[in-house]
Design a protein around this motif. Sequence first.
Motif, PDB file in Angstrom:
ATOM      1  N   CYS A 112      20.403   4.655 -11.147  1.00  0.00           N
ATOM      2  CA  CYS A 112      19.842   4.347 -10.175  1.00  0.00           C
ATOM      3  C   CYS A 112      19.443   5.554  -9.356  1.00  0.00           C
ATOM      4  CB  CYS A 112      20.889   3.741  -9.082  1.00  0.00           C
ATOM      5  SG  CYS A 112      21.391   1.992  -9.459  1.00  0.00           S
ATOM      6  N   LEU A 113      18.656   6.628 -10.318  1.00  0.00           N
ATOM      7  CA  LEU A 113      18.149   7.914  -9.616  1.00  0.00           C
ATOM      8  C   LEU A 113      16.949   7.391  -9.011  1.00  0.00           C
ATOM      9  CD1 LEU A 113      19.406  10.197 -12.369  1.00  0.00           C
ATOM     10  CD2 LEU A 113      20.406   9.665 -10.018  1.00  0.00           C
ATOM     11  N   LEU A 114      16.387   8.230  -8.254  1.00  0.00           N
ATOM     12  CA  LEU A 114      14.999   8.366  -7.770  1.00  0.00           C
ATOM     13  C   LEU A 114      14.103   8.499  -9.067  1.00  0.00           C
ATOM     14  CD1 LEU A 114      14.806  10.951  -4.776  1.00  0.00           C
ATOM     15  CD2 LEU A 114      14.367   8.572  -4.799  1.00  0.00           C
ATOM     16  N   PRO A 115      12.758   7.704  -9.007  1.00  0.00           N
ATOM     17  CA  PRO A 115      11.991   7.618 -10.204  1.00  0.00           C
ATOM     18  C   PRO A 115      11.393   9.103 -10.391  1.00  0.00           C
ATOM     19  CG  PRO A 115      11.245   6.490  -8.336  1.00  0.00           C
ATOM     20  CD  PRO A 115      12.375   6.965  -7.943  1.00  0.00           C
ATOM     21  N   LEU A 158      29.022   8.845  -2.241  1.00  0.00           N
ATOM     22  CA  LEU A 158      28.788   8.200  -0.997  1.00  0.00           C
ATOM     23  C   LEU A 158      29.746   6.887  -1.082  1.00  0.00           C
ATOM     24  CD1 LEU A 158      24.942   8.862  -0.305  1.00  0.00           C
ATOM     25  CD2 LEU A 158      27.230   9.781   1.095  1.00  0.00           C
ATOM     26  N   THR A 159      29.690   6.395  -2.504  1.00  0.00           N
ATOM     27  CA  THR A 159      30.536   5.209  -2.764  1.00  0.00           C
ATOM     28  C   THR A 159      31.933   5.264  -2.511  1.00  0.00           C
ATOM     29  OG1 THR A 159      28.902   4.720  -4.425  1.00  0.00           O
ATOM     30  CG2 THR A 159      30.734   3.104  -4.147  1.00  0.00           C
ATOM     31  N   ALA A 160      32.400   6.287  -2.802  1.00  0.00           N
ATOM     32  CA  ALA A 160      33.943   6.657  -2.714  1.00  0.00           C
ATOM     33  C   ALA A 160      33.863   7.014  -1.403  1.00  0.00           C
ATOM     34  CB  ALA A 160      34.150   7.923  -3.752  1.00  0.00           C
ATOM     35  N   TYR A 161      33.157   7.578  -0.411  1.00  0.00           N
ATOM     36  CA  TYR A 161      33.333   7.897   0.876  1.00  0.00           C
ATOM     37  C   TYR A 161      33.568   6.688   1.720  1.00  0.00           C
ATOM     38  CZ  TYR A 161      31.988   9.511   5.488  1.00  0.00           C
ATOM     39  OH  TYR A 161      32.023   9.726   6.845  1.00  0.00           O
ATOM     40  N   LEU A 162      32.329   5.408   1.318  1.00  0.00           N
ATOM     41  CA  LEU A 162      32.491   4.310   1.949  1.00  0.00           C
ATOM     42  C   LEU A 162      33.896   3.783   1.887  1.00  0.00           C
ATOM     43  CD1 LEU A 162      29.880   1.766   1.666  1.00  0.00           C
ATOM     44  CD2 LEU A 162      32.167   1.042   0.992  1.00  0.00           C
ATOM     45  N   LEU A 163      34.496   3.795   0.468  1.00  0.00           N
ATOM     46  CA  LEU A 163      35.808   2.873   0.319  1.00  0.00           C
ATOM     47  C   LEU A 163      36.911   3.676   1.234  1.00  0.00           C
ATOM     48  CD1 LEU A 163      35.367   2.356  -3.526  1.00  0.00           C
ATOM     49  CD2 LEU A 163      35.299   0.798  -1.586  1.00  0.00           C
ATOM     50  N   MET A 164      36.907   4.955   1.020  1.00  0.00           N
ATOM     51  CA  MET A 164      38.148   5.714   1.739  1.00  0.00           C
ATOM     52  C   MET A 164      37.993   5.794   3.369  1.00  0.00           C
ATOM     53  SD  MET A 164      37.418   9.161   0.020  1.00  0.00           S
ATOM     54  CE  MET A 164      36.234  10.483   0.286  1.00  0.00           C
ATOM     55  N   THR A 165      36.626   5.925   4.020  1.00  0.00           N
ATOM     56  CA  THR A 165      36.725   5.966   5.241  1.00  0.00           C
ATOM     57  C   THR A 165      36.992   4.767   5.846  1.00  0.00           C
ATOM     58  OG1 THR A 165      35.155   7.774   4.990  1.00  0.00           O
ATOM     59  CG2 THR A 165      35.000   6.773   7.068  1.00  0.00           C
ATOM     60  N   PHE A 225      20.594   0.423  -4.949  1.00  0.00           N
ATOM     61  CA  PHE A 225      22.064   1.197  -5.081  1.00  0.00           C
ATOM     62  C   PHE A 225      22.301   1.103  -3.420  1.00  0.00           C
ATOM     63  CE2 PHE A 225      25.353   4.267  -5.018  1.00  0.00           C
ATOM     64  CZ  PHE A 225      25.889   4.041  -6.249  1.00  0.00           C
ATOM     65  N   PHE A 226      21.386   1.747  -2.627  1.00  0.00           N
ATOM     66  CA  PHE A 226      21.698   2.068  -1.297  1.00  0.00           C
ATOM     67  C   PHE A 226      21.849   0.735  -0.543  1.00  0.00           C
ATOM     68  CE2 PHE A 226      20.894   6.442  -1.996  1.00  0.00           C
ATOM     69  CZ  PHE A 226      22.178   6.964  -1.079  1.00  0.00           C
ATOM     70  N   LYS A 227      20.834  -0.291  -0.840  1.00  0.00           N
ATOM     71  CA  LYS A 227      21.068  -1.577  -0.068  1.00  0.00           C
ATOM     72  C   LYS A 227      22.271  -2.186  -0.400  1.00  0.00           C
ATOM     73  CE  LYS A 227      15.914  -2.409  -0.373  1.00  0.00           C
ATOM     74  NZ  LYS A 227      14.768  -2.998  -0.547  1.00  0.00           N
ATOM     75  N   ALA A 228      22.846  -2.242  -1.702  1.00  0.00           N
ATOM     76  CA  ALA A 228      24.033  -2.793  -1.722  1.00  0.00           C
ATOM     77  C   ALA A 228      25.061  -2.402  -0.973  1.00  0.00           C
ATOM     78  CB  ALA A 228      24.243  -3.077  -3.432  1.00  0.00           C
ATOM     79  N   LEU A 229      24.870  -1.046  -1.048  1.00  0.00           N
ATOM     80  CA  LEU A 229      26.097  -0.297  -0.231  1.00  0.00           C
ATOM     81  C   LEU A 229      26.116  -0.701   1.178  1.00  0.00           C
ATOM     82  CD1 LEU A 229      26.500   3.448  -1.464  1.00  0.00           C
ATOM     83  CD2 LEU A 229      27.839   1.380  -1.944  1.00  0.00           C
ATOM     84  N   THR A 230      24.898  -0.571   1.885  1.00  0.00           N
ATOM     85  CA  THR A 230      24.781  -0.684   3.368  1.00  0.00           C
ATOM     86  C   THR A 230      25.221  -2.224   3.636  1.00  0.00           C
ATOM     87  OG1 THR A 230      22.447  -1.340   2.866  1.00  0.00           O
ATOM     88  CG2 THR A 230      23.210   0.506   4.007  1.00  0.00           C
ATOM     89  N   LEU A 231      25.052  -3.213   2.777  1.00  0.00           N
ATOM     90  CA  LEU A 231      25.470  -4.690   2.678  1.00  0.00           C
ATOM     91  C   LEU A 231      26.907  -4.561   2.785  1.00  0.00           C
ATOM     92  CD1 LEU A 231      22.734  -6.544   0.647  1.00  0.00           C
ATOM     93  CD2 LEU A 231      23.098  -6.719   3.283  1.00  0.00           C
ATOM     94  N   LEU A 232      27.512  -4.096   1.774  1.00  0.00           N
ATOM     95  CA  LEU A 232      29.016  -4.051   1.804  1.00  0.00           C
ATOM     96  C   LEU A 232      29.664  -3.348   2.929  1.00  0.00           C
ATOM     97  CD1 LEU A 232      31.477  -4.405  -0.123  1.00  0.00           C
ATOM     98  CD2 LEU A 232      31.176  -2.125  -0.851  1.00  0.00           C
ATOM     99  N   GLY A 261       0.736  -1.002  -0.124  1.00  0.00           N
ATOM    100  CA  GLY A 261      -0.027   0.091  -0.065  1.00  0.00           C
ATOM    101  C   GLY A 261       0.874   1.373   0.040  1.00  0.00           C
ATOM    102  N   GLY A 262       2.044   1.281  -0.765  1.00  0.00           N
ATOM    103  CA  GLY A 262       2.568   2.276  -0.807  1.00  0.00           C
ATOM    104  C   GLY A 262       3.471   2.718   0.370  1.00  0.00           C
ATOM    105  N   MET A 263       3.914   1.714   1.303  1.00  0.00           N
ATOM    106  CA  MET A 263       4.968   1.808   2.392  1.00  0.00           C
ATOM    107  C   MET A 263       6.445   1.547   1.848  1.00  0.00           C
ATOM    108  SD  MET A 263       3.654   2.263   5.643  1.00  0.00           S
ATOM    109  CE  MET A 263       2.145   2.548   6.389  1.00  0.00           C
ATOM    110  N   ILE A 264       6.495   0.688   0.711  1.00  0.00           N
ATOM    111  CA  ILE A 264       7.775   0.539   0.533  1.00  0.00           C
ATOM    112  C   ILE A 264       7.878   0.425  -1.142  1.00  0.00           C
ATOM    113  CG2 ILE A 264       9.357  -1.603   0.093  1.00  0.00           C
ATOM    114  CD1 ILE A 264       9.219  -0.719   3.129  1.00  0.00           C
ATOM    115  N   ALA A 265       9.068   0.930  -1.472  1.00  0.00           N
ATOM    116  CA  ALA A 265       9.235   0.985  -3.093  1.00  0.00           C
ATOM    117  C   ALA A 265      10.521   0.319  -3.386  1.00  0.00           C
ATOM    118  CB  ALA A 265       9.203   2.252  -3.668  1.00  0.00           C
ATOM    119  N   LEU A 266      10.521  -0.495  -4.486  1.00  0.00           N
ATOM    120  CA  LEU A 266      11.895  -1.138  -4.952  1.00  0.00           C
ATOM    121  C   LEU A 266      12.248  -0.456  -6.341  1.00  0.00           C
ATOM    122  CD1 LEU A 266      13.743  -3.500  -4.076  1.00  0.00           C
ATOM    123  CD2 LEU A 266      12.698  -4.831  -5.670  1.00  0.00           C
ATOM    124  N   ASP A 267      13.252   0.341  -6.228  1.00  0.00           N
ATOM    125  CA  ASP A 267      13.534   0.918  -7.406  1.00  0.00           C
ATOM    126  C   ASP A 267      15.123   0.890  -7.459  1.00  0.00           C
ATOM    127  OD1 ASP A 267      14.314   2.699  -5.374  1.00  0.00           O
ATOM    128  OD2 ASP A 267      12.491   3.917  -5.984  1.00  0.00           O
TER     129      ASP A 267
END
Lengths: 492, 112
Positions: free
Chosen positions: A489-492, A344-351, A83-90, A72-78
């Motif tokens: 991977c931009l916002l729709p 943010l990807t670069a920030y993840l790697l270097m931090t 992109f962010f899910k993959a980054l947080t898993l990493l 009902g519009g609570m969650i969206a997969l796009d």
Amino acid sequence: MALPFPLSDLLVILPELILSELALGILLWAAVVKRERERALAWASLASLAIAAALLPVAASFAGELPRSAFGGMIALDGFSLFFKALTLLAAAVTILFSLRFVGTSPYPGGEYYALLLLTTVGMMFMASGTHLVSIYVALELMALSQYVLAGYFKQETKSVEAAAKYFVLGAFSSGVLLYGLSLVYGATGTLSLGGVSAALEAAPRSTLLMVGVVLVACGMLFKVASAPFHVWAPDVYEGAPTPVSAFFAVGPKLAAYAIFARIFFDGFGPRSDDWAPVLAASAALTMVVGNVGALMQTNVKRLLGYSSIGHAGYALLGLLAYRAGGAAGQPEAFGLWAILFYLTAYLLMTFGAFGLVVLLEAKGYATESVDDFNGLWKRNPLAAGAMVVFLLSLAGIPPTAGFVGKYLLFSAALKAGWPALVVLGVLMSAVSLFYYFRIVRAMYLVDGEGEVRWREEPAVAVAVGLCFAGTLAFGVLPQPLIALAKSCLLP
Amino acid sequence: MEGAAMNAVVPMTVPLNAFLAVGTILFVIGLAGVLLKRNALSMFLSIELMMNAVNLLFLAYARMRGDASGQMVVFFVIAVAAAEAAVGLAIFVALFRAKRSIDVDEIASLKW
């Protein structure tokens, strides 16, 4: 009994579902596992993250055409949420590699630690795909509550408990402010789904109530990404928390917070960007100054990196400000947004790379890692010293590193969007940042004497740091593939 | 929940503004408590007050608009506040064991 949603909606959140189950399984297993066999829990947690990552494309293909809205519009997969899910898993996986010895040799059992790490990851994944203010709030709290515990995990260390207490009080306080803002937005628009809020804002006349609500939500979000003037908790928490946890805090929660920041303010409050853009601009300017000037005075490495991460939060805010630069949101020209994704990807790697080298330093006591500990590292371990130089160059934004490309993209996006003063300030502050990053380089190469601190060889951390190193250089030399990915991977 | 009854705008005997005023006053009391109190438990209680003030506001707005989603939020906020209490009190117990005090002015090994 009829379900209020089609069963196929469950497939949209398949990775999160499986990861939650596995986290609870690990929690149960932790109750019976022997202390000396705890390492198995860590590997199981890593495997769980890998399974969740492997399920991301599966969920995307089951979901059919993206973006796919569920419950009902609570969650969206796009693309954006994937992109962010993959980054947080990493981020979670790297944190587990950092924790293997750090937690394994501590007097504290590791089972709950890994389970909490996985649960906080679930919270971040839900944050990335929340499209309703309630689902976003609940996901945010799932992440935050697990983090308060992780910060205080070394519960007999005064610093760790203090960090947890500060994080908790200020975090709960900021959630209260955020909720108050949400209630005002709800009162003004009568809906909490982002699409509904956006539609209502298009139609509704300007009102003070609404403006206050939007600004309060912005304050709550600025706290979560540790931007000035809501940054005071960050250096304390990064210093006091166990080092792998500090590394995780500096990256994972910030990524997720930027994801909901972008979604709430573009998808939800987009029509009122004139109201919130000045607030964000002021905070970005203040954040860049406070973070970089604050870092100049620090001797504790974790604190220094904490202040540096505040400065980076300021740069990333430029990207949020510039999201409309060059085209409507969702178009490949939405320069600011894909610049943020790249940054943010670069920030993840270097931090993570820089924190990984702090993990490898055997400190004299809990949370006492100082810049002096790096003294003469060049002689003891030239490879590690070289890697650290690359991470610091990347953090300062010097080519040929990913940090340079990310900063370049952010600054040019902000220029296009008409914030030249902020860009000038950003460049100036990058120059300031060279001073304190160079202090670590100086300690490693120019200061004689073996720091009394031992250097620990540890394969798991070395592998993680090596990955970060390869990524930092690769995306610095060849940024095009990552840019292309971010554009898709931009916002729709 | 009967949809028809929920969707109708129900006349209220107490005016909406009274609810909003009480909610806002409670929120400000909580806010002041967090900023002024030095005892971690009192600060925590003030935060709970803030959240309950928000609940009141959500309920008042939900009634005003005849929309159920505001009422739904309140259940989520209550559940989150309960989880938060469990975690927060545990942290304060650990803090007391480590420091023999939960006065935030004495939490100074990290610069506040």
